[in-house]
Scaffold this active site. Structure first.
Site, PDB file in Angstrom:
ATOM      1  CG  HIS A  35      -2.406 -15.782 -17.067  1.00  0.00           C
ATOM      2  ND1 HIS A  35      -3.071 -14.589 -17.177  1.00  0.00           N
ATOM      3  CD2 HIS A  35      -2.333 -16.038 -15.729  1.00  0.00           C
ATOM      4  CE1 HIS A  35      -3.376 -14.131 -15.979  1.00  0.00           C
ATOM      5  NE2 HIS A  35      -2.945 -14.996 -15.086  1.00  0.00           N
ATOM      6  CB  CYS A  46       2.754 -13.267 -10.303  1.00  0.00           C
ATOM      7  SG  CYS A  46       1.977 -12.580  -8.826  1.00  0.00           S
ATOM      8  CD  GLU A  54       0.724  -3.586  -2.369  1.00  0.00           C
ATOM      9  OE1 GLU A  54       1.345  -2.598  -2.766  1.00  0.00           O
ATOM     10  OE2 GLU A  54       0.752  -4.672  -2.939  1.00  0.00           O
ATOM     11  CB  CYS A  70       2.219 -17.186 -11.634  1.00  0.00           C
ATOM     12  SG  CYS A  70       0.810 -18.174 -11.093  1.00  0.00           S
ATOM     13  CB  CYS A  98      -8.289  -4.862  -5.686  1.00  0.00           C
ATOM     14  SG  CYS A  98      -7.252  -6.214  -6.231  1.00  0.00           S
ATOM     15  CB  SER A 131      -5.257 -16.444 -13.402  1.00  0.00           C
ATOM     16  OG  SER A 131      -5.742 -15.429 -12.550  1.00  0.00           O
ATOM     17  CB  CYS A 149      -6.697  -3.821  -9.429  1.00  0.00           C
ATOM     18  SG  CYS A 149      -7.490  -5.159  -8.584  1.00  0.00           S
ATOM     19  CB  CYS A 168       1.074 -16.169  -3.743  1.00  0.00           C
ATOM     20  SG  CYS A 168       0.126 -17.427  -4.644  1.00  0.00           S
TER      21      CYS A 168
HETATM   22  N1  SAH Z   1      -3.908 -15.460  -7.109  1.00  0.00           N
HETATM   23  C1  SAH Z   1      -5.052 -15.099  -7.831  1.00  0.00           C
HETATM   24  C2  SAH Z   1      -5.519 -13.676  -7.621  1.00  0.00           C
HETATM   25  C3  SAH Z   1      -4.499 -12.566  -7.532  1.00  0.00           C
HETATM   26  S1  SAH Z   1      -3.670 -11.960  -8.944  1.00  0.00           S
HETATM   27  C4  SAH Z   1      -4.867 -15.385  -9.306  1.00  0.00           C
HETATM   28  O1  SAH Z   1      -3.757 -15.659  -9.713  1.00  0.00           O
HETATM   29  O2  SAH Z   1      -5.863 -15.369 -10.011  1.00  0.00           O
HETATM   30  C5  SAH Z   1      -4.881 -11.115  -9.947  1.00  0.00           C
HETATM   31  C6  SAH Z   1      -4.552 -11.203 -11.441  1.00  0.00           C
HETATM   32  O3  SAH Z   1      -3.379 -10.423 -11.809  1.00  0.00           O
HETATM   33  C7  SAH Z   1      -4.232 -12.604 -11.880  1.00  0.00           C
HETATM   34  O4  SAH Z   1      -4.882 -12.896 -13.097  1.00  0.00           O
HETATM   35  C8  SAH Z   1      -2.740 -12.576 -12.047  1.00  0.00           C
HETATM   36  O5  SAH Z   1      -2.280 -13.599 -12.881  1.00  0.00           O
HETATM   37  C9  SAH Z   1      -2.508 -11.201 -12.613  1.00  0.00           C
HETATM   38  N2  SAH Z   1      -1.131 -10.711 -12.484  1.00  0.00           N
HETATM   39  C10 SAH Z   1      -0.206 -11.025 -11.548  1.00  0.00           C
HETATM   40  N3  SAH Z   1       0.942 -10.347 -11.767  1.00  0.00           N
HETATM   41  C11 SAH Z   1       0.744  -9.587 -12.860  1.00  0.00           C
HETATM   42  C12 SAH Z   1       1.553  -8.655 -13.579  1.00  0.00           C
HETATM   43  N4  SAH Z   1       2.804  -8.372 -13.200  1.00  0.00           N
HETATM   44  N5  SAH Z   1       1.001  -8.032 -14.634  1.00  0.00           N
HETATM   45  C13 SAH Z   1      -0.261  -8.287 -14.996  1.00  0.00           C
HETATM   46  N6  SAH Z   1      -1.067  -9.155 -14.382  1.00  0.00           N
HETATM   47  C14 SAH Z   1      -0.572  -9.797 -13.311  1.00  0.00           C
HETATM   48 FE1  SF4 Z   2      -0.127 -16.408  -6.693  1.00  0.00          FE
HETATM   49 FE2  SF4 Z   2       0.075 -16.845  -9.312  1.00  0.00          FE
HETATM   50 FE3  SF4 Z   2      -1.973 -15.375  -8.352  1.00  0.00          FE
HETATM   51 FE4  SF4 Z   2       0.571 -14.420  -8.327  1.00  0.00          FE
HETATM   52  S1  SF4 Z   2      -0.674 -14.864 -10.143  1.00  0.00           S
HETATM   53  S2  SF4 Z   2      -0.939 -14.299  -6.660  1.00  0.00           S
HETATM   54  S3  SF4 Z   2       1.757 -16.305  -7.907  1.00  0.00           S
HETATM   55  S4  SF4 Z   2      -1.557 -17.547  -7.965  1.00  0.00           S
END
Ligand code: SAH
Ligand code: SF4
Length: 372
Positions: free
Chosen positions: A228, A125, A98, A122, A111, A226, A348, A118
């Site tokens: 968190h 995610c 996407e 996490c 984005c 990220s 995004c 991946c």
């Molecule tokens: N892999 C990279 C970039 C893609 S995700 C990363 O993890 O940074 C972009 C952002 O969205 C990240 O901060 C990720 O942790 C967050 N994210 C993923 N799933 C999510 C969800 N269900 N709700 C809110 N944020 C989410």
């Molecule tokens: Fe991958 Fe974690 Fe980023 Fe999701 S939040 S895309 S699992 S690195």
């Protein structure tokens, strides 16, 4: 069969940064200024047919037709939303990724995805739940920008500038596809291509620490991390790569990355999940952590985007604002990511949306395609 053989041996110029293009033209015995011409045709003018590249000689055009091609993404779905958000599903050989465009008052952010799935898993995610399928090529990454620029400029009747910012926050962990992502970002920032300033290209990582040091050597884009969680115990659960590279190691890398020049703060992304990491005690711990590590920091709070089967919940707006307020009072610029494009499921950073596994995801994509 003939066609298959031909396309296999043709070189896809969409994979090339400007330097690669020059090397390629040298390798076929052509002058380097032709490389610039072709690079501009592809990325600035959106032209992919060599026949239309009118400032090349007929002979060179013919040679390129025989040797090369410019492969652009196969768009499976192109879906504008009511609030100006725009989403594309790109077919990368049977799998879909996407790309999402989010317009705001003074900027337009694209984005972009870097991988199919991946591997970092996490816990909150849905992309992670899909597992890792494969890395995207340079052509497939920069192709998302190419496609968005073309669609938006057609829609708005002007060439570009709809896209002022790119964030590598779509599907995948960009630092796990390092070479292709760095090259694609180079093309985004190249004046003969999309000409974005390095401050407006942001790579988001979950903390692949050795690759942050590599990035420091090879690129100069903005970094989002990220985080968190404010401590290792919680981060180990939410972002499992923390067990390999803990918060101390991550902060050390961030500090160095931020020191590469003035105004280079790191954006820390913090997805808020109710009663998991959104208590005031967490905000307090986060402030202590960021202050003690002395990393120039901005904080971007992302309200959790729920999907079926996840145990996590989005906190109430009260809790979100309380968390933000605490961080701001402690002196941190703290934004809350707005959820946009809800009607096309395109918020995004939450691209995988309402699916738990690959099968469901593909089913949802198929549904979207049939509804489109
Ligand atoms: N892999 C990279 C970039 C893609 S995700 C990363 O993890 O940074 C972009 C952002 O969205 C990240 O901060 C990720 O942790 C967050 N994210 C993923 N799933 C999510 C969800 N269900 N709700 C809110 N944020 C989410
Ligand atoms: Fe991958 Fe974690 Fe980023 Fe999701 S939040 S895309 S699992 S690195």
């Amino acid at each position: 069969m003939q066609q298959v053989i031909e396309s296999q041996i043709k070189t896809n110029l969409m994979n090339f940064c400007q330097k690669d293009m020059r090397d390629y033209f040298a390798s076929i015995g052509e002058k380097s200024f032709h490389a610039k011409q072709v690079f501009k045709w592809i990325h600035q003018k959106g032209v992919t047919s060599f026949e239309e590249m009118s400032d090349l000689s007929k002979a060179l055009r013919q040679k390129l037709i025989e040797l090369a091609e410019v492969v652009t993404p196969k768009v499976a779905l192109d879906k504008p939303s009511n609030d100006g958000t725009h989403k594309w599903l790109i077919d990368v050989g049977g799998n879909l990724v996407e790309t999402v465009y989010i317009p705001e008052d003074s900027r337009g952010t694209l984005c972009v995805s870097s991988q199919v799935g991946c591997s970092l898993n996490c816990s909150f995610c849905s992309t992670g739940k899909q597992g890792f399928n494969r890395n995207l090529s340079v052509a497939e990454i920069i192709g998302q920008v190419w496609t968005a620029v073309r669609t938006l400029s057609k829609q708005h009747g002007e060439y570009d500038r709809q896209i002022t910012n790119v964030v590598m926050m779509g599907m995948g962990e960009p630092l796990m596809n390092f070479d292709a992502v760095v090259k694609a970002m180079d093309i985004m920032m190249d004046d003969l291509a999309y000409g974005l300033s390095k401050r407006r290209v942001t790579l988001s990582t979950s903390g692949v620490v050795p690759r942050i040091y590599d990035l420091l050597e090879q690129s100069d884009v903005s970094l989002a991390v990220s985080l968190h969680a404010p401590n290792d115990a919680l981060r180990n659960v939410l972002v499992p790569i923390n067990k390999k590279y803990n918060i101390d190691q991550l902060m050390e890398a961030c500090k160095l990355y931020a020191q590469r020049g003035p105004h280079k703060e790191i954006t820390f992304e913090y997805t808020l999940m109710e009663h998991v990491n959104d208590e005031l005690a967490h905000a307090k711990e986060l402030v202590t952590l960021l202050k003690s590590k002395q990393v120039p920091a901005k904080i971007n709070l992302i309200p959790f985007n729920p999907y079926p089967g996840t145990p996590y919940k989005k906190p109430s707006n009260n809790r979100i604002h309380r968390f933000q307020q605490y961080l701001m009072e402690a002196g941190f610029v703290t934004t809350i990511r707005k959820t946009r494009g809800d009607d096309i499921d395109a918020a995004c950073g939450q691209l995988a949306g309402k699916v738990q596994d690959k099968t469901n995801r593909q089913a949802r994509y198929q549904r979207q395609l049939s509804e489109a």
